[in-house]
Scaffold this active site. Structure first.
Site, PDB file in Angstrom:
ATOM      1  N   CYS A   1      26.078   5.632  -0.847  1.00  0.00           N
ATOM      2  CA  CYS A   1      26.261   5.715   0.604  1.00  0.00           C
ATOM      3  C   CYS A   1      26.617   4.352   1.184  1.00  0.00           C
ATOM      4  O   CYS A   1      27.426   4.262   2.110  1.00  0.00           O
ATOM      5  CB  CYS A   1      25.019   6.289   1.264  1.00  0.00           C
TER       6      CYS A   1
ATOM      7  N   CYS B   1      21.437   4.815  -0.180  1.00  0.00           N
ATOM      8  CA  CYS B   1      21.570   4.559  -1.614  1.00  0.00           C
ATOM      9  C   CYS B   1      22.844   3.743  -1.837  1.00  0.00           C
ATOM     10  O   CYS B   1      23.633   3.513  -0.913  1.00  0.00           O
ATOM     11  CB  CYS B   1      21.627   5.874  -2.393  1.00  0.00           C
TER      12      CYS B   1
ATOM     13  N   GLU C   1      24.212  10.376   5.565  1.00  0.00           N
ATOM     14  CA  GLU C   1      25.120   9.386   6.126  1.00  0.00           C
ATOM     15  C   GLU C   1      26.573   9.704   5.806  1.00  0.00           C
ATOM     16  O   GLU C   1      27.464   9.526   6.638  1.00  0.00           O
ATOM     17  CB  GLU C   1      24.745   7.967   5.718  1.00  0.00           C
TER      18      GLU C   1
ATOM     19  N   HIS D   1      25.118  13.458   1.157  1.00  0.00           N
ATOM     20  CA  HIS D   1      23.982  12.790   1.782  1.00  0.00           C
ATOM     21  C   HIS D   1      24.210  12.733   3.287  1.00  0.00           C
ATOM     22  O   HIS D   1      25.349  12.811   3.761  1.00  0.00           O
ATOM     23  CB  HIS D   1      23.824  11.377   1.233  1.00  0.00           C
TER      24      HIS D   1
END
Length: 148
Positions: free
Chosen positions: A84, A81, A53, A51
């Site tokens: 993350c 999420c 991040e 992802h």
């Protein structure tokens, strides 16, 4: 300055969309400079953890030669999420700025609310809704074109 950093995260999101990835982008800022950036790369890397991040945090840690980023700010275009958010806590990110809320998969203000959990070892300062309209528009446009 906050809006300039979110503009960089939005640029990463647009680049992710151009690669066929879900348009989420992130930048890590330390002492007023970007030290890590990333967009979603889950499809390109065949890695569900890639992802935006996480990619930005990985790159910031590598650039600085550290495993944690106390004092850092993370700008991301979509509410992180739960996975993350866990990485953000593990990295000891000081401040989290995010754009669009994610009622379906978010882990900060929605869903798991990772930082509100008593087992969360670290809680960053959280600032939501930064460039929310543009971030949301990017996401809606991306998914509308996929349904099309």
């Amino acid at each position: 300055m906050q809006s300039a950093f979110m503009s960089e995260a939005l640029a990463e999101a647009r680049a992710a969309a151009a690669r066929g990835e879900v348009p989420v982008g992130a930048v890590v800022v330390v002492d007023g400079r970007i030290v890590g950036r990333g967009g979603n790369e889950t499809r390109a890397t065949c890695d569900p953890s890639a992802h935006a991040e996480v990619q930005a945090i990985r790159r910031a840690c590598a650039a600085l030669g550290v495993e944690r980023l106390p004092g850092a700010s993370l700008y991301v275009t979509l509410e992180p999420c739960a996975a993350c958010a866990g990485v953000i806590a593990a990295a000891r990110i000081a401040r989290l700025y995010y754009g669009a809320a994610d009622p379906k998969s978010g882990g900060v203000a929605h869903g798991a609310r990772v930082f509100s959990h008593p087992q969360s070892h670290h809680v960053p300062e959280i600032y939501a809704g930064i460039a929310e309209a543009e971030a949301g528009s990017l996401l809606r446009g991306f998914f509308a074109s996929r349904r099309g």
